[in-house]
Scaffold this active site. Structure first.
Site, PDB file in Angstrom:
ATOM      1  N   SER A 426      35.700  30.032  32.754  1.00  0.00           N
ATOM      2  CA  SER A 426      36.138  29.352  31.600  1.00  0.00           C
ATOM      3  C   SER A 426      35.289  28.157  31.427  1.00  0.00           C
ATOM      4  CB  SER A 426      37.561  29.028  31.262  1.00  0.00           C
ATOM      5  OG  SER A 426      38.581  29.840  31.720  1.00  0.00           O
ATOM      6  N   HIS A 447      32.090  35.544  29.022  1.00  0.00           N
ATOM      7  CA  HIS A 447      33.592  34.791  28.992  1.00  0.00           C
ATOM      8  C   HIS A 447      34.475  35.660  27.721  1.00  0.00           C
ATOM      9  CE1 HIS A 447      35.903  30.681  27.682  1.00  0.00           C
ATOM     10  NE2 HIS A 447      36.374  31.518  28.463  1.00  0.00           N
ATOM     11  N   GLU A 459      31.879  35.077  24.918  1.00  0.00           N
ATOM     12  CA  GLU A 459      31.077  33.841  24.739  1.00  0.00           C
ATOM     13  C   GLU A 459      30.185  34.423  26.144  1.00  0.00           C
ATOM     14  OE1 GLU A 459      32.936  30.273  25.609  1.00  0.00           O
ATOM     15  OE2 GLU A 459      31.454  29.277  24.601  1.00  0.00           O
ATOM     16  N   ASN A 497      35.529  26.422  24.698  1.00  0.00           N
ATOM     17  CA  ASN A 497      36.348  25.209  25.314  1.00  0.00           C
ATOM     18  C   ASN A 497      35.792  23.947  25.196  1.00  0.00           C
ATOM     19  OD1 ASN A 497      38.308  27.413  26.002  1.00  0.00           O
ATOM     20  ND2 ASN A 497      37.243  27.573  28.086  1.00  0.00           N
TER      21      ASN A 497
HETATM   22  N1  LIG Z   1      43.694  33.184  31.606  1.00  0.00           N
HETATM   23  C1  LIG Z   1      42.965  32.865  30.556  1.00  0.00           C
HETATM   24  O1  LIG Z   1      43.647  32.337  29.405  1.00  0.00           O
HETATM   25  C2  LIG Z   1      41.470  33.054  30.928  1.00  0.00           C
HETATM   26  C3  LIG Z   1      40.661  33.034  29.416  1.00  0.00           C
HETATM   27  C4  LIG Z   1      39.227  32.951  29.885  1.00  0.00           C
HETATM   28  C5  LIG Z   1      38.643  33.155  31.227  1.00  0.00           C
HETATM   29  N2  LIG Z   1      39.550  33.057  32.193  1.00  0.00           N
HETATM   30  C6  LIG Z   1      39.009  32.865  33.497  1.00  0.00           C
HETATM   31  O2  LIG Z   1      39.262  34.341  34.011  1.00  0.00           O
HETATM   32  C7  LIG Z   1      39.370  33.955  35.377  1.00  0.00           C
HETATM   33  C8  LIG Z   1      40.487  34.682  36.157  1.00  0.00           C
HETATM   34  O3  LIG Z   1      41.644  33.950  35.436  1.00  0.00           O
HETATM   35  P1  LIG Z   1      43.144  34.705  35.320  1.00  0.00           P
HETATM   36  O4  LIG Z   1      44.007  33.721  34.142  1.00  0.00           O
HETATM   37  O5  LIG Z   1      43.114  36.197  35.098  1.00  0.00           O
HETATM   38  O6  LIG Z   1      43.678  34.096  36.611  1.00  0.00           O
HETATM   39  P2  LIG Z   1      44.817  35.130  37.296  1.00  0.00           P
HETATM   40  O7  LIG Z   1      45.427  34.038  38.488  1.00  0.00           O
HETATM   41  O8  LIG Z   1      45.701  35.738  36.837  1.00  0.00           O
HETATM   42  O9  LIG Z   1      43.954  36.185  38.381  1.00  0.00           O
HETATM   43  C9  LIG Z   1      43.074  35.787  39.257  1.00  0.00           C
HETATM   44  C10 LIG Z   1      43.189  36.847  40.355  1.00  0.00           C
HETATM   45  O10 LIG Z   1      41.916  36.788  41.178  1.00  0.00           O
HETATM   46  C11 LIG Z   1      42.325  37.114  42.483  1.00  0.00           C
HETATM   47  N3  LIG Z   1      41.566  36.805  43.674  1.00  0.00           N
HETATM   48  C12 LIG Z   1      41.506  35.623  43.995  1.00  0.00           C
HETATM   49  N4  LIG Z   1      40.459  35.457  44.973  1.00  0.00           N
HETATM   50  C13 LIG Z   1      40.031  36.829  45.080  1.00  0.00           C
HETATM   51  C14 LIG Z   1      38.844  37.509  45.689  1.00  0.00           C
HETATM   52  N5  LIG Z   1      38.091  36.642  46.753  1.00  0.00           N
HETATM   53  N6  LIG Z   1      38.674  38.607  45.311  1.00  0.00           N
HETATM   54  C15 LIG Z   1      39.149  39.410  44.436  1.00  0.00           C
HETATM   55  N7  LIG Z   1      40.148  38.916  43.794  1.00  0.00           N
HETATM   56  C16 LIG Z   1      40.527  37.467  44.128  1.00  0.00           C
HETATM   57  C17 LIG Z   1      44.056  36.706  42.321  1.00  0.00           C
HETATM   58  O11 LIG Z   1      44.698  37.378  43.453  1.00  0.00           O
HETATM   59  C18 LIG Z   1      44.310  37.137  40.781  1.00  0.00           C
HETATM   60  O12 LIG Z   1      44.834  38.375  40.968  1.00  0.00           O
HETATM   61  C19 LIG Z   1      39.360  32.735  35.742  1.00  0.00           C
HETATM   62  O13 LIG Z   1      37.993  31.887  35.950  1.00  0.00           O
HETATM   63  C20 LIG Z   1      39.743  31.840  34.375  1.00  0.00           C
HETATM   64  O14 LIG Z   1      39.157  30.543  34.218  1.00  0.00           O
HETATM   65  C21 LIG Z   1      41.007  32.841  31.918  1.00  0.00           C
END
Ligand SMILES: NC(=O)c1ccc[n+]([C@@H]2O[C@H](COP(=O)([O-])OP(=O)(O)OC[C@H]3O[C@@H](n4cnc5c(N)ncnc54)[C@H](O)[C@@H]3O)[C@@H](O)[C@H]2O)c1
Length: 706
Positions: A426, A447, A459, A497
């Site tokens: 993000s 994104h 994005e 963002n």
């Molecule tokens: N949640 C949102 O609204 C949103 C929106 C856009 C982008 N993002 C981005 O997406 C990414 C993930 O966000 P999320 O909300 O899904 O987080 P989340 O915490 O739900 O999921 C992250 C996952 O990554 C896993 N993980 C951690 N280390 C790892 C590794 N080494 N190998 C494989 N898996 C691993 C964790 O176990 C977890 O299941 C982040 O970069 C976040 O900034 C999130």
């Protein structure tokens, strides 16, 4: 060249094909309507015709609607009314043909196209995934004006019709049969044959009426009784207002048209429908919604198609985002390998994907078999086995630079040498993530927005070393996944963002000054935002918002300094919806009242300042978005105002009826914006200081849109 051709078979059935020359899609342009009208006279006069089948000559669509360019050009009510009356007259002629008529529908059947089908005696519909029927006019700020508000309720009943007309939503094959919109649903390969059988069966029989729709007896009873019918109208009215906050006049006007039509049989309803369309077509809301329609069209078209095909994908991180992204790939026929650090996390990610597939099957977008087949394309793993086949890897692990880099290295070592590595971060720098790669030209930001299955925007972030070939491949892939891509340059918070966070930050500042959570959220909803700032913060997660704010602060400096309240909430364990504790209280996933314990953490407490006006709430939050948007254009994060507007509408739901943030800015005028910003800067600090480009625009009278 003619748009219509027909042949008459041995049974005397005319097969009429509509194929608008030189276009990929069939549109009911004025010219096509006139041709159709003349042809109907010709057909009616032919005694050898016993029945008619109407079909599209396009492979991928039936009719996508009227010509939107013509609607956009309507500047006065009389012209709008005239257009509608003409369309109604043509379709009444179709309805009055002295033999059975069957519409054979495959692919999108929208707006005027659906109104044409409604004027036919029978409708047979292909069960293809592409086939969808809708009256989406309210999405353009108008109402169906070729008889749709009159014929649909009589065919499928009031409740079903209002459900479609007031929302503009699509109904898919299976449901069309259920509500009586389709007489038969069949395979596209035998659509014409079945339509011919239907036409032949109808020869010599009295025209069917709406009564045949298999609606439950109780519903028919409720809809048939004037008292209970009024209740349906009142409930629909309340629901529309609740959803639109009065910002969208079209759904209420459509309700008025349906109601009038149901109360007045015959021509009166049609006259009223045309009159209402004439009233709405010239309005600013309609013009803004039409410009949003064109933004959507623009992003769908692919100016630089990529030759890189994606048949296999890897998703790294099976969290909220990873599960949604995997589902998206799998639904579009791409096999997906999902990796996480433990099986529990994979289970949660697969459940996320499974739930989305189920939702889509329930809605009728997919059949249950398609949903199951789609889900079967996803496999999970805790190691990197099977990753060599991936053409692209989307990384969605936790928002931490070290973890992202190590995942990138591991993936490259696991054999995905030629794969593109797309990060869903993000806020973290793509250029910095790419330093861990042996081929930084293949590292890019992709994104997605949460929830992945609902938000249309992707994005695409061009890092310092990302190649244009990679950008084109990810843009092409995004379109294949049904998303709208906007390409931006790397920088803190990228585009969306970066503009969103100052808005959210200001909402928190208002709260710190003594504002109330509910009042601030209510004002923003009334402005047209899809949800209040605090609801959104709870959805995003206060922990994530805090992290992103810090990253923006490091990159952009004092004007986006995170508020102390956000930091304090994070420390106290208020993470938002995910842990049931945020600006609002939660029971499971259900949101309750705002949490009054928050006020004990604000320096002022609620009500300690005189009530902050809705105008100030809107001004301060939205003006900061406009300021940041102007800076993004100055710094070339993005190079065009229309693309910026599109990104905010499709990424965070900036109110479509306003046409976009910068269209709204143009409406206010740069001079007013600068004066307001200067006023707020004196009162609340430098974060409101107007940027150079806006000051210049205020002086020269220039606008974002020429
Ligand atoms: N949640 C949102 O609204 C949103 C929106 C856009 C982008 N993002 C981005 O997406 C990414 C993930 O966000 P999320 O909300 O899904 O987080 P989340 O915490 O739900 O999921 C992250 C996952 O990554 C896993 N993980 C951690 N280390 C790892 C590794 N080494 N190998 C494989 N898996 C691993 C964790 O176990 C977890 O299941 C982040 O970069 C976040 O900034 C999130």
């Amino acid at each position: 060249m003619s748009s219509f051709t027909y042949e008459i078979n041995a049974d005397g059935i005319a097969i009429l094909t509509f194929d608008l020359p030189g276009e990929k899609v069939n549109k009911l342009t004025t010219q096509a309507m006139e041709e159709f009208s003349a042809l109907l006279d010709e057909l009616a006069a032919q005694e050898k015709i016993n029945a008619l089948v109407f079909r599209s000559g396009k492979d991928t669509n039936f009719i996508v609607g009227a010509d939107i360019a013509e609607i956009r050009n309507i500047t006065d009510s009389e012209a709008g009314e005239r257009l509608a009356r003409r369309g109604q007259a043509v379709f009444s002629k179709l309805e009055a043909l002295p033999f059975p008529t069957v519409a054979a529908i495959h692919g999108p059947c929208m707006g005027g196209g659906m109104e044409l089908a409604l004027a036919c005696g029978y409708r047979i519909i292909s069960n293809d995934q592409k086939t969808a029927l809708a009256l989406p006019e309210v999405k353009l700020g108008i109402i169906p004006g070729f008889g749709g508000t009159q014929r649909l309720p009589r065919l499928v009943g009031l409740t079903n019709a209002l459900d479609m007309i007031l929302s503009g939503k699509s109904v898919y094959a299976r449901k069309t049969r259920k509500i009586g919109l389709a007489d038969e649903v069949t395979y596209k390969e035998i659509l014409l044959q079945r339509a011919l059988v239907m036409a032949k069966t109808g020869i010599g029989k009295p025209r069917k009426t709406a009564v045949r729709a298999k609606r439950p007896f109780v519903i028919r009873l409720i809809e048939g009784n004037p008292l209970t019918r009024n209740l349906i109208y009142r409930t629909a009215y309340r629901n529309v207002l609740k959803e639109t906050h009065g910002n969208y006049p079209a759904p209420l006007a459509a309700l008025e048209s349906v109601r009038y039509g149901m109360a007045h049989h015959g021509e009166a309803g049609y006259i009223q429908e045309a009159n209402i369309l004439g009233r709405l077509a010239p309005t600013e809301v309609s013009k803004n919604l039409i410009s949003v329609f064109y933004l959507n069209e623009m992003l769908r078209k692919n100016p630089h198609p990529s030759s890189i095909t994606v048949t296999g994908a890897a998703v790294l991180g099976a969290g909220v985002m990873g599960g949604g992204i995997a589902q998206l790939f799998a639904e579009r026929g791409v096999t997906v390998r999902v990796k996480d650090i433990n099986t529990k996390a994979i289970g949660a990610g697969l459940k996320e994907a499974w739930d989305i597939f189920n939702k889509r099957a329930k809605k009728g977008v997919l059949t249950t078999i398609q949903a199951r087949d789609g889900f079967d394309r996803i496999t999970g793993t805790t190691d990197y086995s099977g990753f060599g086949k991936a053409d692209v890897a989307v990384e969605a692990v936790v928002e931490n630079m070290d973890v992202k880099k190590s995942v990138l290295r591991d993936f490259e070592n696991a054999g995905g040498e030629n794969a593109i590595f797309a990060s869903n971060t993000s806020s973290l720098s793509i250029t910095e993530i790419a330093t861990a790669s042996n081929r930084p030209e293949k590292v890019v930001g992709m994104h997605f927005f949460n929830p992945v299955d609902k938000m249309p925007l992707v994005e695409i972030v061009r890092g310092g070393k990302t190649s244009e070939e990679t950008v084109a491949a990810i843009a092409t892939l995004s379109r294949k996944l049904g998303k709208l891509p906007v390409v931006v340059n790397d920088g803190p918070g990228f585009l969306v963002n970066r503009i969103l966070m100052p808005y959210l930050g200001e909402a928190v500042a208002l709260l710190e000054e003594g504002g109330k959570i509910d009042e601030i959220d209510r004002a923003l909803l009334q402005f047209g935002m899809p949800m209040g700032a605090f609801i959104l913060l709870d959805e995003i997660g206060i922990d994530i918002a805090q992290k992103v704010s810090e990253i923006l602060y490091q990159g952009l400096g004092a004007r986006v300094k995170p508020s102390p309240l956000l930091g304090a909430l994070y420390k106290e364990g208020y993470y938002g919806k995910k842990n049931g504790s945020g600006f609002y209280q939660y029971q499971g996933r259900k949101r309750g009242e705002s949490d009054s314990s928050i006020y004990s953490m604000t320096p002022a407490g609620p009500g300690s300042k005189e009530k902050i006006s809705a105008e100030e709430i809107i001004d301060r939050t939205v003006l900061l978005m406009i300021k940041e948007a102007a800076l993004c254009l100055e710094e070339k994060t993005i190079d065009r105002p229309d693309l910026l507007d599109a990104a905010l509408i499709f990424g965070i739901g900036f109110p479509p009826f306003r046409g976009g943030l910068l269209r709204y800015a143009d409406k206010l005028g740069a001079k007013t914006i600068v004066e307001k910003l200067e006023g707020y800067a004196k009162k609340y600090g430098e974060r409101f200081a107007p940027p150079a480009s806006l000051v210049e625009m205020a002086k020269s009278g220039k606008r974002f849109y020429a």
